[in-house]
Scaffold this motif. Structure first.
Motif, PDB file in Angstrom:
ATOM      1  N   VAL A   6      -5.492  -8.012  -1.461  1.00  0.00           N
ATOM      2  CA  VAL A   6      -5.374  -6.555  -1.438  1.00  0.00           C
ATOM      3  C   VAL A   6      -6.754  -5.925  -1.500  1.00  0.00           C
ATOM      4  CG1 VAL A   6      -3.060  -6.496  -2.468  1.00  0.00           C
ATOM      5  CG2 VAL A   6      -5.054  -6.379  -3.944  1.00  0.00           C
ATOM      6  N   ASP A   7      -6.871  -4.757  -0.873  1.00  0.00           N
ATOM      7  CA  ASP A   7      -8.083  -3.949  -0.917  1.00  0.00           C
ATOM      8  C   ASP A   7      -7.692  -2.541  -1.319  1.00  0.00           C
ATOM      9  OD1 ASP A   7     -10.181  -5.783   0.281  1.00  0.00           O
ATOM     10  OD2 ASP A   7      -8.658  -5.810   1.864  1.00  0.00           O
ATOM     11  N   PRO A  64       0.802  -1.228   0.000  1.00  0.00           N
ATOM     12  CA  PRO A  64       0.000   0.000   0.000  1.00  0.00           C
ATOM     13  C   PRO A  64       0.838   1.284   0.000  1.00  0.00           C
ATOM     14  CG  PRO A  64      -0.819  -1.544   1.634  1.00  0.00           C
ATOM     15  CD  PRO A  64       0.512  -2.072   1.157  1.00  0.00           C
ATOM     16  N   ARG A  65       2.121   1.182   0.284  1.00  0.00           N
ATOM     17  CA  ARG A  65       2.994   2.362   0.300  1.00  0.00           C
ATOM     18  C   ARG A  65       3.460   2.745  -1.099  1.00  0.00           C
ATOM     19  NH1 ARG A  65       7.457   1.581   4.730  1.00  0.00           N
ATOM     20  NH2 ARG A  65       7.792   3.775   4.245  1.00  0.00           N
ATOM     21  N   TYR A  66       3.285   1.837  -2.075  1.00  0.00           N
ATOM     22  CA  TYR A  66       3.730   2.191  -3.431  1.00  0.00           C
ATOM     23  C   TYR A  66       2.781   1.778  -4.548  1.00  0.00           C
ATOM     24  CZ  TYR A  66       5.707  -2.582  -3.956  1.00  0.00           C
ATOM     25  OH  TYR A  66       5.902  -3.931  -4.026  1.00  0.00           O
ATOM     26  N   LYS A  90       3.782   7.868  -1.274  1.00  0.00           N
ATOM     27  CA  LYS A  90       3.040   7.317  -2.397  1.00  0.00           C
ATOM     28  C   LYS A  90       2.432   8.429  -3.249  1.00  0.00           C
ATOM     29  CE  LYS A  90      -0.881   4.170  -2.995  1.00  0.00           C
ATOM     30  NZ  LYS A  90      -1.689   3.206  -2.252  1.00  0.00           N
ATOM     31  N   VAL A  91       2.461   8.197  -4.551  1.00  0.00           N
ATOM     32  CA  VAL A  91       1.864   9.117  -5.512  1.00  0.00           C
ATOM     33  C   VAL A  91       0.744   8.362  -6.222  1.00  0.00           C
ATOM     34  CG1 VAL A  91       2.274  10.568  -7.517  1.00  0.00           C
ATOM     35  CG2 VAL A  91       4.105  10.217  -5.843  1.00  0.00           C
ATOM     36  N   GLU A  92      -0.482   8.854  -6.110  1.00  0.00           N
ATOM     37  CA  GLU A  92      -1.613   8.215  -6.778  1.00  0.00           C
ATOM     38  C   GLU A  92      -1.756   8.753  -8.203  1.00  0.00           C
ATOM     39  OE1 GLU A  92      -3.519   5.782  -5.830  1.00  0.00           O
ATOM     40  OE2 GLU A  92      -3.370   5.722  -3.644  1.00  0.00           O
ATOM     41  N   LYS A 118      -4.958   0.087  -0.697  1.00  0.00           N
ATOM     42  CA  LYS A 118      -5.063   0.639   0.665  1.00  0.00           C
ATOM     43  C   LYS A 118      -4.651  -0.357   1.739  1.00  0.00           C
ATOM     44  CE  LYS A 118      -6.775   4.301  -1.191  1.00  0.00           C
ATOM     45  NZ  LYS A 118      -5.801   5.229  -1.691  1.00  0.00           N
ATOM     46  N   HIS A 119      -4.750  -1.659   1.438  1.00  0.00           N
ATOM     47  CA  HIS A 119      -4.429  -2.691   2.422  1.00  0.00           C
ATOM     48  C   HIS A 119      -3.951  -3.938   1.678  1.00  0.00           C
ATOM     49  CE1 HIS A 119      -4.685  -5.067   6.080  1.00  0.00           C
ATOM     50  NE2 HIS A 119      -5.299  -5.995   5.380  1.00  0.00           N
ATOM     51  N   ALA A 120      -2.931  -4.588   2.218  1.00  0.00           N
ATOM     52  CA  ALA A 120      -2.446  -5.846   1.639  1.00  0.00           C
ATOM     53  C   ALA A 120      -1.946  -6.739   2.753  1.00  0.00           C
ATOM     54  CB  ALA A 120      -1.317  -5.568   0.646  1.00  0.00           C
ATOM     55  N   GLU A 121      -2.185  -8.016   2.601  1.00  0.00           N
ATOM     56  CA  GLU A 121      -1.653  -8.974   3.571  1.00  0.00           C
ATOM     57  C   GLU A 121      -1.453 -10.330   2.909  1.00  0.00           C
ATOM     58  OE1 GLU A 121      -5.082 -10.821   6.245  1.00  0.00           O
ATOM     59  OE2 GLU A 121      -5.044  -8.635   6.352  1.00  0.00           O
TER      60      GLU A 121
END
Length: 154
Positions: free
Chosen positions: A46-47, A27-29, A145-147, A34-37
């Protein structure tokens, strides 16, 4: 459809690979994520939000530390796969290379009634470019992070 990109990062290949291969950092890149596990060996969930719509996806996520290479594939309606490689690019520098393949073409899938909102070609390429920029930002201490410009639009 095939997409690719690369970027030089002023950090060692070991530092870059350690960052990108940690599922908690996705989620940082990764744009829109927004969320990963992890979901066990070689699996990830991922979400996120893309084009104004929430998504939940899972798929394969393989790490090859010796080659400093990640590979992944989706399990969803719009199938895609890709890989990321970190290679030395001078003393203390790296080059990060990303390649994505979609099958079928996301636009063809959208016209055939595939559920969801298929990204346009320029959105996919911008997503790759922003992910690479985000990796460089994180590792070079220039921000986060850049969206993509289209991440939150419909």
């Amino acid at each position: 459809m095939e997409y690719s990109g690369f970027r030089h990062v002023q950090a060692s290949p070991e530092q870059v690979y350690a960052f990108v291969s940690d599922v908690r950092n996705l989620p940082r890149y990764l744009p829109t994520t927004k969320h990963a596990e992890p979901q066990g060996p070689d699996r990830v969930v991922v979400d996120g939000v893309a084009q104004g719509h929430d998504y939940h996806a899972d798929g394969q996520f393989h790490q090859d530390a010796e080659q400093r290479r990640l590979s992944w594939s989706s399990d969803g309606e719009i199938r895609y796969s890709g890989h990321l490689e970190v290679v030395p690019a001078g003393t203390g520098e790296s080059e990060v290379r990303v390649h994505l393949t979609f099958d079928p073409d996301p636009q063809h899938a959208a016209t055939q009634g595939t559920p969801g909102h298929a990204p346009q070609d320029h959105q996919i390429q911008e997503g790759i470019d922003k992910a690479l920029e985000s990796i460089a930002n994180q590792l070079e201490g220039r921000g986060g992070k850049v969206e993509p410009s289209s991440a939150g639009t419909t």
